[in-house]
Motif scaffolding. Sequence first.
Motif, mmCIF file in Angstrom:
data_model
loop_
_atom_site.group_PDB
_atom_site.id
_atom_site.type_symbol
_atom_site.label_atom_id
_atom_site.label_comp_id
_atom_site.label_asym_id
_atom_site.label_seq_id
_atom_site.Cartn_x
_atom_site.Cartn_y
_atom_site.Cartn_z
ATOM 1 N N LYS A 15 46.399 24.352 1.575
ATOM 2 C CA LYS A 15 45.654 23.864 0.416
ATOM 3 C C LYS A 15 45.398 24.985 -0.594
ATOM 4 N N ARG A 16 44.972 26.160 -0.078
ATOM 5 C CA ARG A 16 44.693 27.282 -0.978
ATOM 6 C C ARG A 16 45.978 27.816 -1.605
ATOM 7 N N ALA A 17 47.068 27.787 -0.845
ATOM 8 C CA ALA A 17 48.361 28.239 -1.388
ATOM 9 C C ALA A 17 48.762 27.365 -2.575
ATOM 10 N N LEU A 18 48.557 26.057 -2.449
ATOM 11 C CA LEU A 18 48.885 25.143 -3.549
ATOM 12 C C LEU A 18 47.990 25.409 -4.758
ATOM 13 N N ALA A 19 46.719 25.699 -4.483
ATOM 14 C CA ALA A 19 45.787 26.007 -5.580
ATOM 15 C C ALA A 19 46.227 27.274 -6.314
ATOM 16 N N LEU A 20 46.671 28.279 -5.558
ATOM 17 C CA LEU A 20 47.160 29.522 -6.169
ATOM 18 C C LEU A 20 48.461 29.266 -6.933
ATOM 19 N N ASN A 21 49.325 28.418 -6.366
ATOM 20 C CA ASN A 21 50.576 28.062 -7.055
ATOM 21 C C ASN A 21 50.286 27.474 -8.434
ATOM 22 N N SER A 22 49.187 26.703 -8.538
ATOM 23 C CA SER A 22 48.850 26.076 -9.820
ATOM 24 C C SER A 22 48.493 27.120 -10.885
ATOM 25 N N LEU A 23 48.173 28.335 -10.443
ATOM 26 C CA LEU A 23 47.913 29.444 -11.382
ATOM 27 C C LEU A 23 49.173 30.272 -11.621
ATOM 28 N N GLY A 24 50.299 29.852 -11.016
ATOM 29 C CA GLY A 24 51.544 30.611 -11.152
ATOM 30 C C GLY A 24 51.665 31.725 -10.139
ATOM 31 N N ILE A 25 50.875 31.657 -9.064
ATOM 32 C CA ILE A 25 50.881 32.706 -8.035
ATOM 33 C C ILE A 25 51.545 32.161 -6.775
ATOM 34 N N ALA A 139 33.541 44.644 -13.867
ATOM 35 C CA ALA A 139 34.047 43.576 -12.996
ATOM 36 C C ALA A 139 35.083 42.771 -13.760
ATOM 37 N N ALA A 140 36.254 42.601 -13.159
ATOM 38 C CA ALA A 140 37.332 41.844 -13.786
ATOM 39 C C ALA A 140 37.002 40.349 -13.775
ATOM 40 N N VAL A 141 37.354 39.654 -14.878
ATOM 41 C CA VAL A 141 37.176 38.202 -14.967
ATOM 42 C C VAL A 141 38.559 37.586 -15.183
ATOM 43 N N TYR A 142 38.928 36.659 -14.291
ATOM 44 C CA TYR A 142 40.289 36.113 -14.274
ATOM 45 C C TYR A 142 40.336 34.678 -14.777
ATOM 46 N N PRO A 143 41.482 34.273 -15.334
ATOM 47 C CA PRO A 143 41.651 32.846 -15.632
ATOM 48 C C PRO A 143 41.801 32.074 -14.317
ATOM 49 N N VAL A 144 40.907 31.151 -14.039
ATOM 50 C CA VAL A 144 40.960 30.379 -12.785
ATOM 51 C C VAL A 144 40.833 28.895 -13.117
ATOM 52 N N ARG A 149 37.975 29.864 -6.938
ATOM 53 C CA ARG A 149 36.814 30.555 -7.507
ATOM 54 C C ARG A 149 37.154 32.012 -7.786
ATOM 55 N N GLN A 150 36.427 32.602 -8.737
ATOM 56 C CA GLN A 150 36.624 34.017 -9.075
ATOM 57 C C GLN A 150 36.551 34.906 -7.835
ATOM 58 N N GLN A 151 35.482 34.715 -7.043
ATOM 59 C CA GLN A 151 35.265 35.604 -5.899
ATOM 60 C C GLN A 151 36.391 35.488 -4.874
ATOM 61 N N THR A 152 36.908 34.265 -4.695
ATOM 62 C CA THR A 152 38.017 34.062 -3.754
ATOM 63 C C THR A 152 39.241 34.835 -4.225
ATOM 64 N N LEU A 153 39.549 34.700 -5.523
ATOM 65 C CA LEU A 153 40.717 35.371 -6.091
ATOM 66 C C LEU A 153 40.580 36.886 -5.983
ATOM 67 N N ILE A 154 39.400 37.398 -6.307
ATOM 68 C CA ILE A 154 39.169 38.854 -6.245
ATOM 69 C C ILE A 154 39.347 39.362 -4.819
ATOM 70 N N ALA A 155 38.813 38.623 -3.853
ATOM 71 C CA ALA A 155 38.938 39.038 -2.442
ATOM 72 C C ALA A 155 40.403 39.067 -2.012
ATOM 73 N N LEU A 156 41.181 38.091 -2.456
ATOM 74 C CA LEU A 156 42.608 38.044 -2.096
ATOM 75 C C LEU A 156 43.382 39.184 -2.754
#
Length: 678
Positions: A15-25, A139-144, A149-156
Amino acid sequence: MLTDSIATLAGVGEKRALALNSLGIATINDLLFYFPFRYTDLKVKPLEEVADQEQVTLKGTVVTPAVLTRFGPHKSRLNFKLQVEHAVVAVTFFNQPWLKEKFEMGVEAAIFGKWDGMRHSLTGMKLLATQNQEEPGLAAVYPVNKSIRQQTLIALIKQAYEADGDQIVDVIPEAIRTHYRLLSDQQLVAWMHFPETDAQAKAARRTAIFREFFLFQVQLQSLKTQTDAPQNGLMIPYDNQALRQLIATLPFDLTNAQKRVVNEICADMRSPEHMNRLLQGDVGSGKTIVAAIVMYAAITARYQAALMVPTEVLAEQHFAKLSQLFADFPVRVALLTGSTTGKKRRDILADLASGEIDLIIGTHALIQDAVNYNSLGLVIIDEQHRFGVNQRRILQEKGLKPDLLSMTATPIPRTLAITTYGEMDVSTIDELPAGRQPITTTWIRKNQMDLALQRINEQLAQGSQVFAITPLIAESEKIDLQNAEQLYQDLQQALGDKANVALLHGQMKPDEKDTIMRAFSDNIYQVLVSTTVVEVGVDVPNATVMLIMDADRFGLSQLHQLRGRVGRGKKAAYCILVANPKNDTGIERMQIMTETNDGFVLAQKDLELRGSGEIFGDRQSGMPNFKIGDPVGDFTILEVAQQEAKQIFTTDADLSAPEHAGLAHYLSQNRERQGSLD
């Protein structure tokens, strides 16, 4: 490895992989190069310097027990007090119950949140550090999106950098990095995601902009190198004397700009390398005669030429003009459109295949499976942005790897030429033929319509015709139609028996539109009301007035295109903009339209006022969607990136030099990825 799927990271399931894919990751590399769009300053601020409602970091000691109140399964409030300097501040965290154990009495904490000066309180957003931990400066702010969530992306990103950051390889050659003081890719990733100072963040951003532009230009140059390769080309040894004879029969002298671009195109045709050239010229600059000359050049070398245009009306107009031009020359011209049927169509297809036809003019019909050519050597595409890349490719594949000339009447600022058309050579006709009268443009408010009607009546009395345009808004064709029908009724009522008024709108079938356009061209109708942009290139020399309602809804380039539909004959022509702009930008657009007829000036201004994606419209322009760089604001970097990419392919086209190994690897990976996406 950098090429590994993000699913290999801890905490990334399907599920998280698909969510990241939606951001082009999709890979670890994608994640590491997914950069923030801004930074929040997390440095601790003295209390007396904090403004009301400011987002700020405060540091102090917890002086009361933390109290957690729950309101439901996912709603909670955490309260405690923090001594900051000599003051006690009330702190509240919403929906972060797990923080309770962090705030024990006497613990020192740095908290980022929103300051309420009236209540002397802080609504906490983030716990930055506790006892003896070092709080971050930025602190970096990402397009999400809602799935990540921001914190999830930063941790990854942290997890990926710690595991694979040392595998990042430079793609920009060292000599270029040294010359422009750019960071290595490893340093770039570190400072983009985890800068300790403003200087580090700025240096990283500067490098990231150059890298993004440079890699895009490298892809364009690689494509150009493959397309231009001699094995993909065709040498057309045209008869120069025959061209001179054709030019001598013209009832006017070519402008210096026309002579220059004819020479540029002919030099390309005679070269064994493949021609992929864009001919741009303002409305009325004489692109069609240039096209006629170079098509004749191909024909003198015993090759066929094809001219593809977006509409049947335009195809018929070109056919009539070119048939007349070549009447005394050994050129057989034919017209092939969707309306060409039965025996006539069968005869044309047979004569094309046998080589009897030298020049074919048509619409999409030219690329249908049943259409075969004998020796197609030159393809010209008019209003090229109206055709997709695949349509152009299919027509090219019909021949002997023919040379390609694309034409556009939409002046292209250098920014767009470098990005959208970077793989093409560009020829520009930058002067109008002598004697062509400038179009007088006026801007009026809606309550001044009587002035417009006065001009329209005056021109109709002289036997001229009028275009009247209402804007097309894709979201609401119903409203557009109502607007057009209202204007149609208003003009019918105002003009009475002085003119026949026709209505053209987007919900009509193509053959209905063609019928109305033909009738207008033949002066059966004197006024044409239209919701759609009147087809680019349609030639009605008798039309002298272009009335544009709600003109502030159009971009400058669109307004200029519409204005170019009039003034194509010997009579003086007028463009009337009717608009009540809602802001300064709208007012500025109306004013500049009345001040200049130069399409290149307007196109550059349009780019500055509206941004790159809207010049042709995103779907038509093919303008790349840059994530870091702004092609307008960062134009100098874009230009340098293009020059450096060109230089590399001039000296090392196959990227075999050791210093280009990183680039070669990048292109290889990119092609593999594009292949998997296809």
